[in-house]
Every structure is written in structure tokens, then in C-alpha cells.
Design a protein around this motif. Structure first.
Motif, short mmCIF file in Angstrom:
data_model
loop_
_atom_site.label_atom_id
_atom_site.label_comp_id
_atom_site.label_asym_id
_atom_site.label_seq_id
_atom_site.Cartn_x
_atom_site.Cartn_y
_atom_site.Cartn_z
N PRO A 1 -2.96 -2.65 -37.82
CA PRO A 1 -3.30 -1.82 -36.35
C PRO A 1 -4.93 -2.98 -36.60
CG PRO A 1 -2.57 0.11 -37.73
CD PRO A 1 -3.01 -1.46 -38.42
N VAL A 2 -5.11 -3.55 -34.65
CA VAL A 2 -6.91 -4.34 -34.73
C VAL A 2 -7.06 -3.48 -33.54
CG1 VAL A 2 -7.84 -6.28 -33.59
CG2 VAL A 2 -5.80 -6.55 -34.99
N LEU A 3 -8.08 -2.54 -34.13
CA LEU A 3 -9.02 -2.13 -32.64
C LEU A 3 -9.84 -2.72 -31.81
CD1 LEU A 3 -10.19 0.92 -31.80
CD2 LEU A 3 -12.10 0.59 -33.47
N VAL A 4 -9.41 -2.32 -30.86
CA VAL A 4 -10.03 -3.79 -29.54
C VAL A 4 -10.85 -2.35 -28.49
CG1 VAL A 4 -8.96 -4.98 -27.89
CG2 VAL A 4 -7.93 -4.66 -29.46
N THR A 5 -11.87 -3.03 -27.96
CA THR A 5 -13.25 -1.79 -28.35
C THR A 5 -13.49 -2.91 -26.30
OG1 THR A 5 -14.98 -3.07 -27.80
CG2 THR A 5 -14.15 -1.20 -29.64
N TYR A 6 -14.21 -1.90 -24.63
CA TYR A 6 -14.00 -2.83 -24.14
C TYR A 6 -14.47 -2.59 -23.22
CZ TYR A 6 -10.29 0.30 -22.77
OH TYR A 6 -9.57 1.94 -22.62
N SER A 7 -15.12 -2.91 -22.16
CA SER A 7 -15.97 -2.12 -20.94
C SER A 7 -15.37 -2.68 -19.47
CB SER A 7 -17.40 -2.29 -21.64
OG SER A 7 -17.74 -3.65 -20.95
N VAL A 8 -15.51 -1.81 -18.31
CA VAL A 8 -14.73 -1.86 -17.03
C VAL A 8 -16.12 -1.70 -16.38
CG1 VAL A 8 -13.59 -1.67 -15.09
CG2 VAL A 8 -12.53 -1.57 -17.91
N VAL A 9 -17.17 -2.06 -15.65
CA VAL A 9 -18.20 -1.68 -14.54
C VAL A 9 -18.34 -3.20 -13.35
CG1 VAL A 9 -19.63 -1.38 -17.22
CG2 VAL A 9 -18.91 -4.41 -15.36
N ALA A 10 -18.37 -2.23 -12.52
CA ALA A 10 -18.75 -1.73 -11.28
C ALA A 10 -19.51 -3.40 -10.53
CB ALA A 10 -19.69 -1.19 -10.51
N VAL A 11 -19.71 -3.82 -10.12
CA VAL A 11 -19.61 -5.53 -10.00
C VAL A 11 -20.22 -5.63 -8.66
CG1 VAL A 11 -19.66 -7.67 -8.87
CG2 VAL A 11 -17.60 -7.12 -11.11
N ALA A 12 -22.25 -5.67 -8.73
CA ALA A 12 -22.97 -5.18 -7.78
C ALA A 12 -22.29 -6.40 -6.12
CB ALA A 12 -24.42 -6.20 -8.10
N PRO A 13 -22.93 -5.71 -5.10
CA PRO A 13 -23.42 -4.43 -4.48
C PRO A 13 -22.51 -3.09 -4.50
CG PRO A 13 -22.76 -5.67 -2.21
CD PRO A 13 -22.13 -6.37 -4.16
N GLY A 14 -20.90 -3.73 -5.06
CA GLY A 14 -19.81 -2.65 -5.41
C GLY A 14 -21.47 -1.46 -6.51
N ALA A 15 -20.94 0.02 -6.44
CA ALA A 15 -21.68 0.81 -7.85
C ALA A 15 -20.77 2.42 -7.85
CB ALA A 15 -22.93 1.39 -6.77
N GLY A 16 -20.97 2.73 -8.46
CA GLY A 16 -20.08 3.62 -9.68
C GLY A 16 -19.55 4.05 -11.09
N THR A 17 -18.46 4.70 -11.22
CA THR A 17 -17.65 4.74 -12.49
C THR A 17 -16.47 4.60 -12.22
OG1 THR A 17 -19.34 5.91 -13.31
CG2 THR A 17 -17.36 6.16 -14.56
N PRO A 18 -16.07 3.48 -12.37
CA PRO A 18 -14.12 2.96 -12.64
C PRO A 18 -13.86 4.17 -13.21
CG PRO A 18 -16.27 0.97 -12.63
CD PRO A 18 -16.70 2.07 -13.23
N SER A 19 -12.38 4.58 -12.75
CA SER A 19 -11.66 5.67 -13.67
C SER A 19 -10.46 4.56 -13.66
CB SER A 19 -11.30 6.60 -12.77
OG SER A 19 -10.67 6.50 -11.74
N GLY A 20 -9.48 5.16 -14.47
CA GLY A 20 -7.86 4.23 -14.48
C GLY A 20 -7.64 3.95 -15.99
N THR A 21 -7.43 3.32 -16.37
CA THR A 21 -5.91 2.44 -17.45
C THR A 21 -6.31 1.79 -17.33
OG1 THR A 21 -4.65 4.18 -17.18
CG2 THR A 21 -4.09 2.52 -18.35
N VAL A 22 -6.30 1.17 -18.76
CA VAL A 22 -7.18 -0.34 -19.22
C VAL A 22 -5.97 -0.49 -20.38
CG1 VAL A 22 -8.29 -2.07 -20.61
CG2 VAL A 22 -9.60 -0.22 -19.27
#
Length: 204
Positions: A113-134
Motif C-alpha cells: 500500500p501507498v498512502l496518498v494525501t490530497y487537498s481540494v480547495v476553491a479558486v478565488a473569486p469562488g469560495a466555499g468547501t467542495p464536496s464529492g469524490t477524489v
């Protein structure tokens, strides 16, 4: 003399989800006898922050939801004659940025196993917390987890230099995005058994 209604109009406006912006009137608010009041008459289907000042400047906060909206601003003159002006607003999905933060261990051993960590953020001028699947994949093997989880465990079965791709599929408010990271997969270590000579005692 007849009391004419005030002059007030707005241009069509585009925004992205979560954006804060101000909209100036295209004309007005003005009136031959003076404008006494400018207010929000109707927000329609718009649910974000909304306000208007005496100069007719409309303030939009955290624009939502995605779609087309008609906001009605009312100007009333000193003779209590109103004018309703429509502000046509279109809110689009905001863009996102997906980033692979770590892929541990690297290099890894094939079929471990390889543990992969990631982040998903909104790009300005958008804002908020994305949801869904990676989904993280090297083109052969993959793993998937939610944006909130921030990680998934991937078992790679192909030796050599690999490219990991983390793909966010997007949701009702945010567009998808992806990121890549180089990764090396090595064969397992040589674990061949060691043979030791056993002394033999001869009888006379």
C-alpha cells in the motif's frame, strides 16, 4: 406637473459560487423630485448575501445557488412613486485546485500500500468547501475517497516509474480539477534463503 417614476436600471451580471461582488447601476437612481428610498424588493431564487445602498449599489455576498436569478431593486421618489429594476444574475460553478500532498512511501514496493494525501480547495473569486469524490490512479490501479477524507490507500502492481493522478470530479457548486505526482515502484528485496554448511562428525 405629473410625478414621473424614478430612473433605475442594472446590467446583467455574472458571478461564481461563493463570490462577493458589488454591482453599480447602469442608470440612476435619479428623479426630478429626488429619490427618497432604494431597497431590495425581491431576492427571487437568490440565497446569498444581498443589500443595496442609497446610491443603488447592490452588494452580493457568497453568491448562491448556481443558476440564473432575477433580483428586484425598488427606487421610490419623494412623491412615493416607485420604480422596480431587475438585476439579472447568473451564478456559475467555481473552479477548484486539487493537489497531491504526499505519497508515502516513495519509492514503494510492488503490491504494497501507498498512502496518498490530497487537498481540494476553491479558486478565488469562488469560495466555499467542495464536496464529492477524489480518485487517485496510476492508470492501472486506483483508490477513491471523499474530499473530506483527504487520503486514500493505493496498491500499485506495476514496476518502475509511475505517474499518480488525483482527479476531483466536482459537485453541484464546483468544477472538477486534477493534479499529478511522480512515483517509483521497486521490486521486493531479495529474500532467497541462506544455506549454511553443517559439520559432519566421522566415526573412527
Amino acid at each position: 406637473a405629473p410625478s414621473l417614476p424614478p430612473t433605475l436600471s442594472y446590467p446583467a451580471v455574472n458571478a461564481v459560487f461563493g463570490e462577493n461582488l458589488s454591482v453599480n447601476p447602469a442608470t440612476g437612481p435619479s428623479d426630478s423630485g429626488g429619490v427618497a428610498l432604494v431597497t431590495v424588493q425581491s431576492a427571487g431564487t437568490y440565497t446569498g448575501g444581498l443589500g443595496v445602498n442609497s446610491g443603488g449599489v447592490v452588494s452580493l455576498g457568497s453568491a448562491a445557488p448556481v443558476g440564473s436569478h432575477t433580483i428586484v431593486i425598488r427606487a421610490v421618489d419623494n412623491c412615493d412613486v416607485p420604480t422596480d429594476a431587475n438585476l439579472a444574475l447568473t451564478v456559475a460553478k467555481a473552479d477548484t485546485a486539487t493537489t497531491i500532498l504526499t505519497d508515502t512511501p516513495d519509492p514503494s514496493v510492488v503490491k504494497t500500500p501507498v498512502l496518498v494525501t490530497y487537498s481540494v480547495v476553491a479558486v478565488a473569486p469562488g469560495a466555499g468547501t467542495p464536496s464529492g469524490t477524489v480518485t487517485v490512479s496510476d492508470g492501472v490501479n486506483n483508490c477513491s475517497a471523499s474530499v473530506a477524507a483527504g487520503q486514500c490507500s493505493l496498491t500499485l502492481s506495476t514496476l518502475g516509474a509511475r505517474t499518480l493522478t488525483a482527479t476531483y470530479t466536482g459537485d453541484s457548486n464546483f468544477n472538477g480539477s486534477s493534479d499529478t505526482e511522480a512515483h517509483q515502484v521497486d521490486p521486493p528485496a531479495n529474500t532467497a534463503p541462506t544455506i549454511s554448511a553443517v559439520p559432519v562428525t566421522r566415526r573412527a
